[in-house]
Design a protein around this motif. Structure first.
Motif, short mmCIF file in Angstrom:
data_model
loop_
_atom_site.label_atom_id
_atom_site.label_comp_id
_atom_site.label_asym_id
_atom_site.label_seq_id
_atom_site.Cartn_x
_atom_site.Cartn_y
_atom_site.Cartn_z
N MET A 35 0.84 -1.19 0.00
CA MET A 35 0.00 0.00 0.00
C MET A 35 0.88 1.24 0.00
SD MET A 35 -3.22 -0.67 2.57
CE MET A 35 -4.18 0.70 1.92
N ILE A 36 0.34 2.30 -0.54
CA ILE A 36 1.00 3.59 -0.50
C ILE A 36 1.00 4.07 0.95
CG2 ILE A 36 0.86 5.99 -1.28
CD1 ILE A 36 -0.52 4.85 -3.85
N ASP A 37 2.16 4.48 1.45
CA ASP A 37 2.32 4.80 2.87
C ASP A 37 1.25 5.75 3.40
OD1 ASP A 37 4.48 3.12 3.24
OD2 ASP A 37 5.97 4.69 2.90
N ASP A 38 1.03 6.87 2.72
CA ASP A 38 0.05 7.85 3.20
C ASP A 38 -1.35 7.26 3.25
OD1 ASP A 38 -0.93 10.55 3.90
OD2 ASP A 38 -1.87 10.43 1.92
N LEU A 39 -1.72 6.52 2.22
CA LEU A 39 -3.06 5.92 2.19
C LEU A 39 -3.20 4.84 3.25
CD1 LEU A 39 -3.66 5.75 -1.65
CD2 LEU A 39 -4.63 7.36 -0.02
N LYS A 40 -2.14 4.08 3.47
CA LYS A 40 -2.16 3.06 4.52
C LYS A 40 -2.36 3.70 5.89
CE LYS A 40 0.56 -0.70 6.48
NZ LYS A 40 1.80 -1.49 6.34
N LYS A 41 -1.62 4.77 6.14
CA LYS A 41 -1.73 5.47 7.42
C LYS A 41 -3.15 5.99 7.63
CE LYS A 41 0.21 9.43 9.88
NZ LYS A 41 1.15 10.56 9.82
N ARG A 42 -3.71 6.60 6.59
CA ARG A 42 -5.07 7.14 6.69
C ARG A 42 -6.11 6.02 6.85
NH1 ARG A 42 -5.02 10.66 1.51
NH2 ARG A 42 -7.24 10.82 1.92
N ALA A 43 -5.91 4.90 6.14
CA ALA A 43 -6.84 3.78 6.24
C ALA A 43 -6.81 3.16 7.63
CB ALA A 43 -6.53 2.73 5.18
N LEU A 44 -5.62 3.02 8.20
CA LEU A 44 -5.50 2.48 9.56
C LEU A 44 -6.16 3.42 10.57
CD1 LEU A 44 -1.89 1.03 9.50
CD2 LEU A 44 -4.03 -0.26 9.81
N HIS A 45 -5.97 4.71 10.37
CA HIS A 45 -6.59 5.70 11.25
C HIS A 45 -8.11 5.59 11.18
CE1 HIS A 45 -7.14 9.41 13.48
NE2 HIS A 45 -7.90 9.88 12.51
N ARG A 46 -8.63 5.51 9.97
CA ARG A 46 -10.08 5.38 9.78
C ARG A 46 -10.58 4.09 10.42
NH1 ARG A 46 -13.72 8.41 9.89
NH2 ARG A 46 -12.45 9.80 8.64
N SER A 47 -9.83 3.00 10.27
CA SER A 47 -10.20 1.72 10.85
C SER A 47 -10.29 1.80 12.37
CB SER A 47 -9.17 0.67 10.44
OG SER A 47 -9.36 -0.53 11.13
N ARG A 48 -9.34 2.49 12.97
CA ARG A 48 -9.36 2.64 14.43
C ARG A 48 -10.54 3.49 14.90
NH1 ARG A 48 -3.34 3.07 13.41
NH2 ARG A 48 -2.67 0.93 13.80
N ILE A 49 -10.86 4.50 14.13
CA ILE A 49 -12.04 5.31 14.44
C ILE A 49 -13.30 4.44 14.39
CG2 ILE A 49 -13.55 7.15 13.57
CD1 ILE A 49 -10.95 8.64 12.76
N LEU A 50 -13.40 3.60 13.36
CA LEU A 50 -14.55 2.71 13.22
C LEU A 50 -14.66 1.75 14.41
CD1 LEU A 50 -14.30 2.06 9.42
CD2 LEU A 50 -16.41 2.66 10.61
N GLN A 51 -13.53 1.24 14.86
CA GLN A 51 -13.55 0.34 16.02
C GLN A 51 -14.14 1.06 17.24
OE1 GLN A 51 -9.62 -1.27 16.66
NE2 GLN A 51 -9.49 -2.02 14.55
N GLY A 52 -13.72 2.28 17.45
CA GLY A 52 -14.25 3.06 18.57
C GLY A 52 -15.73 3.34 18.42
N GLN A 53 -16.14 3.66 17.19
CA GLN A 53 -17.56 3.92 16.96
C GLN A 53 -18.39 2.67 17.23
OE1 GLN A 53 -16.98 5.42 12.90
NE2 GLN A 53 -18.03 7.31 13.52
N LEU A 54 -17.90 1.52 16.81
CA LEU A 54 -18.64 0.27 17.04
C LEU A 54 -18.72 -0.07 18.53
CD1 LEU A 54 -17.39 -1.93 14.07
CD2 LEU A 54 -19.74 -1.17 14.51
#
Length: 92
Positions: free
Chosen positions: A1-20
């Protein structure tokens, strides 16, 4: 994965975990249904945002390479994207 996109995707994933986790607590606490629905709709929006990042990465890496190869690989990339498009439209 492209580093910036990977970082942003992981961040979004962690936000989703918190929301759930938040929705789970809301259900356990028997919060007002509309409040829970509002939160689940926010989660859906976050998932769309994550999907957008993943599609962008896929286009910039895999699809780009497949198009450069041409022939059957290009056709496979097109078929793959059409399948994703159909999945989205069937769930909308």
């Amino acid at each position: 994965m492209i580093d910036d996109l990977k970082k942003r995707a992981l961040h979004r994933s962690r936000i989703l975990q918190g929301q759930l986790r938040g929705v789970e607590k809301m259900i356990e606490n028997e919060d007002y249904c509309v409040d829970i629905i509002t939160q689940t709709l926010a989660i859906q929006k976050s998932l769309r945002s994550l999907n957008k990042l993943l599609v962008e990465n896929h286009l910039r890496t895999h699809v780009s390479d497949m198009f450069d190869e041409g022939g059957a690989r290009r056709d496979a990339a097109v078929a793959e994207l059409l399948n994703v498009y159909e999945l989205q439209n069937n769930r909308a």
